[in-house]
Design a protein around this motif. Sequence first.
Motif, PDB file in Angstrom:
ATOM      1  N   GLU A  21       0.828  -1.210   0.000  1.00 32.22           N
ATOM      2  CA  GLU A  21       0.000   0.000   0.000  1.00 32.22           C
ATOM      3  C   GLU A  21       0.865   1.263   0.000  1.00 32.22           C
ATOM      4  O   GLU A  21       0.566   2.230  -0.706  1.00 32.22           O
ATOM      5  CB  GLU A  21      -0.936   0.004   1.213  1.00 32.22           C
ATOM      6  N   GLU A  22       1.951   1.244   0.767  1.00 39.48           N
ATOM      7  CA  GLU A  22       2.844   2.401   0.825  1.00 39.48           C
ATOM      8  C   GLU A  22       3.545   2.622  -0.518  1.00 39.48           C
ATOM      9  O   GLU A  22       3.686   3.767  -0.961  1.00 39.48           O
ATOM     10  CB  GLU A  22       3.866   2.227   1.940  1.00 39.48           C
ATOM     11  N   ALA A  25       1.041   4.104  -2.820  1.00 32.46           N
ATOM     12  CA  ALA A  25       0.704   5.481  -2.444  1.00 32.46           C
ATOM     13  C   ALA A  25       1.719   6.484  -2.988  1.00 32.46           C
ATOM     14  O   ALA A  25       1.404   7.673  -3.101  1.00 32.46           O
ATOM     15  CB  ALA A  25       0.604   5.602  -0.930  1.00 32.46           C
ATOM     16  N   GLN A  32      -6.575   4.198  -5.758  1.00 31.35           N
ATOM     17  CA  GLN A  32      -7.022   3.230  -4.759  1.00 31.35           C
ATOM     18  C   GLN A  32      -6.350   1.885  -4.997  1.00 31.35           C
ATOM     19  O   GLN A  32      -6.061   1.509  -6.128  1.00 31.35           O
ATOM     20  CB  GLN A  32      -8.536   3.078  -4.856  1.00 31.35           C
TER      21      GLN A  32
END
Length: 87
Positions: A21-22, A25, A32
């Motif tokens: 996720e990082e 991001a 998303q």
Amino acid sequence: MGIYAANTEDENEVALRRSVEELAAAFPEILQLHGFYHEPGLPRASFDIVVDFSADANEVCARLRERLLEKYPNMTFDIILDSDISD
């Protein structure tokens, strides 16, 4: 609406999901990430990403995969491009 289960018991699984996720991001074009799945003990993970329509989704996906493989060279990542479509 989507409902996704998440493994919150296994610290290694939580750490892997957060790491992915990082990394995602860091790409402003990725709106998303959802549906993350990794079977403990296997070198394969899958998840969906939603990419901004103004970006080349395949190129963004390729760059994310490259970043993931730099960090996890022994894993395979199945990244599914999902669309952000609403009524």
